[in-house]
Motif scaffolding. Sequence first.
Motif, PDB file in Angstrom:
ATOM      1  N   TYR A   1      10.248  16.537   1.257  1.00  0.00           N
ATOM      2  CA  TYR A   1      10.907  15.295   0.911  1.00  0.00           C
ATOM      3  C   TYR A   1      12.121  15.586   0.038  1.00  0.00           C
ATOM      4  O   TYR A   1      12.023  16.324  -0.939  1.00  0.00           O
ATOM      5  N   HIS A   2      13.251  15.038   0.415  1.00  0.00           N
ATOM      6  CA  HIS A   2      14.482  15.195  -0.359  1.00  0.00           C
ATOM      7  C   HIS A   2      14.719  13.998  -1.268  1.00  0.00           C
ATOM      8  O   HIS A   2      15.445  14.095  -2.248  1.00  0.00           O
ATOM      9  N   ARG A   3      14.124  12.878  -0.922  1.00  0.00           N
ATOM     10  CA  ARG A   3      14.311  11.670  -1.719  1.00  0.00           C
ATOM     11  C   ARG A   3      13.154  10.722  -1.429  1.00  0.00           C
ATOM     12  O   ARG A   3      12.803  10.499  -0.287  1.00  0.00           O
TER      13      ARG A   3
ATOM     14  N   LYS B   1       0.832  -1.200   0.000  1.00  0.00           N
ATOM     15  CA  LYS B   1       0.000   0.000   0.000  1.00  0.00           C
ATOM     16  C   LYS B   1       0.870   1.254   0.000  1.00  0.00           C
ATOM     17  O   LYS B   1       1.927   1.301   0.616  1.00  0.00           O
ATOM     18  N   GLU B   2       0.386   2.263  -0.708  1.00  0.00           N
ATOM     19  CA  GLU B   2       1.100   3.538  -0.785  1.00  0.00           C
ATOM     20  C   GLU B   2       0.920   4.298   0.520  1.00  0.00           C
ATOM     21  O   GLU B   2      -0.183   4.392   1.061  1.00  0.00           O
ATOM     22  N   GLU B   3       2.030   4.820   1.033  1.00  0.00           N
ATOM     23  CA  GLU B   3       1.958   5.651   2.223  1.00  0.00           C
ATOM     24  C   GLU B   3       1.625   7.071   1.793  1.00  0.00           C
ATOM     25  O   GLU B   3       2.106   7.553   0.782  1.00  0.00           O
ATOM     26  N   LYS B   4       0.808   7.719   2.558  1.00  0.00           N
ATOM     27  CA  LYS B   4       0.400   9.083   2.226  1.00  0.00           C
ATOM     28  C   LYS B   4       1.519  10.059   2.588  1.00  0.00           C
ATOM     29  O   LYS B   4       2.095   9.991   3.663  1.00  0.00           O
ATOM     30  N   GLU B   5       1.829  10.949   1.633  1.00  0.00           N
ATOM     31  CA  GLU B   5       2.830  11.975   1.893  1.00  0.00           C
ATOM     32  C   GLU B   5       2.227  13.024   2.815  1.00  0.00           C
ATOM     33  O   GLU B   5       1.089  13.431   2.651  1.00  0.00           O
ATOM     34  N   GLU B   6       3.024  13.429   3.774  1.00  0.00           N
ATOM     35  CA  GLU B   6       2.584  14.496   4.658  1.00  0.00           C
ATOM     36  C   GLU B   6       2.957  15.828   4.020  1.00  0.00           C
ATOM     37  O   GLU B   6       4.104  16.050   3.658  1.00  0.00           O
ATOM     38  N   LYS B   7       1.991  16.710   3.888  1.00  0.00           N
ATOM     39  CA  LYS B   7       2.212  17.995   3.228  1.00  0.00           C
ATOM     40  C   LYS B   7       3.131  18.906   4.032  1.00  0.00           C
ATOM     41  O   LYS B   7       3.743  19.799   3.494  1.00  0.00           O
ATOM     42  N   SER B   8       3.243  18.676   5.336  1.00  0.00           N
ATOM     43  CA  SER B   8       4.085  19.544   6.160  1.00  0.00           C
ATOM     44  C   SER B   8       5.565  19.172   6.073  1.00  0.00           C
ATOM     45  O   SER B   8       6.404  19.887   6.595  1.00  0.00           O
ATOM     46  N   LYS B   9       5.888  18.089   5.411  1.00  0.00           N
ATOM     47  CA  LYS B   9       7.279  17.642   5.277  1.00  0.00           C
ATOM     48  C   LYS B   9       7.830  18.028   3.915  1.00  0.00           C
ATOM     49  O   LYS B   9       7.109  18.044   2.924  1.00  0.00           O
TER      50      LYS B   9
END
Length: 162
Positions: free
Chosen positions: A107-109, A97-105
Amino acid sequence: MTTTPAVRGTATRPEQSLARSGPFGGRAPFWVLRNEMDNLMSRFSGDGSLTQAFDALLDMSETDDEIEVRMDVPGIQPEEIEVEVTGNTLLITGERKEEKEEKSKTYHRIERTSGSFSRSMTLPCEVDSDQVLAECDKGVLTVLLPKSNLSKPHKITVKPKF
């Protein structure tokens, strides 16, 4: 013709024997390109759309009584894996399952893939499909496939003529 003695630790795969160092991490540019193309082509589904998928790597071994398949499935819950035996074919499918990206972070990679996988393999002999066991522990799926009695060798005693 002269022969070169075998050197301990020599590479056995062509891509390992070519370039040992450099900007491609010890792999020849041709093999890097080939692997990238293989990965890209394997992501296309039947309708031509690009889908997410990942490689589920496995080992298959055999004893006198059973065949064992061990597959790396990190991050996949046992209920998200299906194991099916038809004749002498084993099919293992699943989905990470895809993990949801947190908008407050920021991401560098992002390298960890999600999506589905499917592995189908021909077994070396007939198995007793009613007795197949599958378990998942610490990200490793183990499937035990007992050999059918028809697949096991039967010793015949030769008797003298009456």
